[in-house]
Design an enzyme around this catalytic site. Structure first.
Site, PDB file in Angstrom:
ATOM      1  N   GLU A 138       5.385  73.491  -4.256  1.00  0.00           N
ATOM      2  CA  GLU A 138       6.695  73.976  -3.777  1.00  0.00           C
ATOM      3  C   GLU A 138       7.383  72.890  -2.948  1.00  0.00           C
ATOM      4  OE1 GLU A 138       6.628  77.644  -1.540  1.00  0.00           O
ATOM      5  OE2 GLU A 138       8.813  77.872  -1.648  1.00  0.00           O
ATOM      6  N   CYS A 141       4.683  88.884  -7.642  1.00  0.00           N
ATOM      7  CA  CYS A 141       5.143  88.545  -6.297  1.00  0.00           C
ATOM      8  C   CYS A 141       6.617  88.152  -6.264  1.00  0.00           C
ATOM      9  CB  CYS A 141       4.256  87.455  -5.721  1.00  0.00           C
ATOM     10  SG  CYS A 141       2.535  87.990  -5.759  1.00  0.00           S
TER      11      CYS A 141
END
Lengths: 420, 78
Positions: A323, A172
């Site tokens: 994140e 990804c």
């Protein structure tokens, strides 16, 4: 001779063209208003009726897609995996009116494209033939039609580009790495123009089933448009999308001199590894932090200068939380001042094409001074407490934007673009 | 539908060419611009459609629609 010696000072990298295709539309002009108003590009896949073969029956699919035969004849189109056709569509949009071949030597125009998987749709149909009828029923175009590097290959064949031509595969993060590599070729002066970005289309039984077996996919909502919900408390996995995002990178000074439209500048990139796990992120977000820090060093920017982050934000319980933590550690107080959104909430996760389409959307955001929203954010996770621009886009002056993409194998890529 | 018409229909579908522009004398390579991979695919489709096997060394004799029809006739395909 078109060879140029390595510059003492690195060349600047301009983005002069871009095109996108995803579940929200087949051109950027079609995608953008849908994205800003908070629409979802996720839909049911009508053909997936067999529960045993298709436990997951939804994705961010491109609806009613037909490639103009002027781009590639219908006879040729039959031979290629869908990821190639989507890339050709986005590239046609990106390159329209740029006159690259009239402006540069053919051996100074190349293409570096990210694809995480390849033509799994063709592979799957040929496997069926193979197991049912034997090796003599494998289509002779199977191999050229599925290999990831056929995208830059076709760009070269169709346009006459004689420069660099390869694909990048890092799951990804593929497109982020492809754009980083392309930027370096421009910076070092080996090329004047490079077509880059990424493409992916693997909405098939075997890939959806494979991700589903990993427990990576979201499900459990009757309304499939509600499943991709990054940073929301009820997030439960990603929703697959298909599409492509293609950008034209040019030597900034040469582009300016020839009067090409400069949409943005690619000012820095950072790459890193988690060195932790095949699929799970590093528990302290170390790899993500390193990628973002490296990108800012590379661009010679301070954290306070970043206005907007297009997050990796895939809507997985662990990934989004980590994140957010990484962004807080890197940006400190400024993490609460900048905006961070996940466009995957609207278009799903385009896997190897994620960084391509998201870079296109980041640049469009700067051109329009508008931040695309994170949709389905109705019940924010207390551990995810940044400004995620819930549900509808907002106006804001944007000078520097950052795009994160992280891939299986613990590979991370961050890109930074500057407004013009 | 005659055997020739069946061949023309199949070739038209595979090459995305108008059936009206294809006749017995049409050359697969020169007129329809098929390369070696296209030819391999075409023979595969013929085998599927007509339920026969076309040996690889036979393929090079099948230059026109007429050649294909004659070959199929020789295999008692109708």
């Amino acid at each position: 001779m078109s060879h140029e010696s390595t510059p003492q000072v690195l060349n600047r990298v301009a983005i002069t063209g871009m095109g996108g295709i995803c579940g929200l539309g087949s051109t950027l002009n079609e995608i953008w208003p849908n994205l800003i108003s908070g629409k979802s590009g996720i839909s049911h896949i009508e053909e997936f009726t067999d529960d045993k073969l298709f436990p997951i029956k939804f994705a961010g699919i491109v609806k009613n897609f037909t490639l103009n035969p002027d781009i590639l004849s219908e006879k040729e189109q039959r031979k290629y995996g869908r990821f190639l056709l989507l890339a050709l569509q986005a590239a046609d949009e990106a390159m329209s009116n740029l006159n690259l071949m009239q402006s540069y030597e053919p051996d100074r125009i190349g293409s570096i494209i990210g694809t995480g998987m390849g033509g799994f749709d063709l592979l799957e149909s040929n496997y069926k033939q193979f197991f049912e009828k034997g090796a003599r029923r494998i289509n002779p175009f199977l191999i050229p039609g599925i290999i990831p590097n056929m995208t830059p290959g076709l760009f070269s064949i169709l346009h006459g580009f004689h420069g660099i031509n390869y694909s990048v595969s890092s799951a990804c993060a593929s497109s982020g790495h492809a754009l980083s590599a392309a930027a370096n070729e421009i910076r070092l002066g080996t090329h004047d123009a490079i077509i880059s970005g990424g493409t992916e289309s693997v909405v098939t039984g075997i890939t959806l089933g494979g991700f589903n077996q990993m427990k990576a996919l979201g499900k459990g909502f009757d309304d499939v448009t509600k499943i991709s919900r990054p940073f929301d408390k009820d997030r439960c996995g990603f929703v697959m999308g298909e599409g492509a995002g293609i950008l034209v990178l040019e030597n900034y000074e040469k582009a300016k001199k020839r009067g090409a439209p400069i949409l943005a500048e690619l000012v820095g990139y950072g790459s890193s590894s988690d060195a932790h796990h095949i699929a799970a992120p590093h528990p302290e977000g170390k790899g993500a932090m390193t990628a973002m820090l490296n990108a800012m060093r590379n661009a010679d920017l301070r954290p306070e200068q970043i206005d907007y982050i297009n997050a990796h934000g895939t809507s997985t319980p662990l990934g989004d939380k980590i994140e957010v933590q990484a962004v807080k550690k890197v940006f400190g107080d400024h993490a609460y001042k900048l905006a961070m959104t996940s466009t995957k909430s609207s278009i799903g996760h385009l896997l190897g094409a994620a960084g391509g389409i998201e870079s296109v959307l980041c640049i469009k955001a700067m051109m329009e001074n508008t931040i695309p929203p994170t949709i389905n954010l109705t019940n924010p996770d207390p551990e995810c407490d940044l400004n995620f621009v819930p549900n509808v886009g907002i106006k804001k002056e944007l000078n520097y934007v950052l795009n994160n993409t992280f891939g299986f194998g613990g590979t991370n890529s961050t890109l930074i673009f500057k407004a013009q | 539908m005659s055997l020739e018409d069946k061949v023309i229909k199949l070739v038209s579908e595979v090459t995305k060419s108008e059936a009206a522009n294809i006749s017995a004398g049409t050359s697969l390579i020169d007129d329809l611009n098929l390369d070696s991979l296209d030819m391999a695919e075409m023979m595969m489709k013929m085998e599927d459609e007509f339920g026969i096997e076309i040996p690889e060394d036979e393929t090079e004799n099948l230059k026109t629609i007429g050649d294909v029809t004659s070959f199929l006739n020789s295999k008692q395909v109708n």
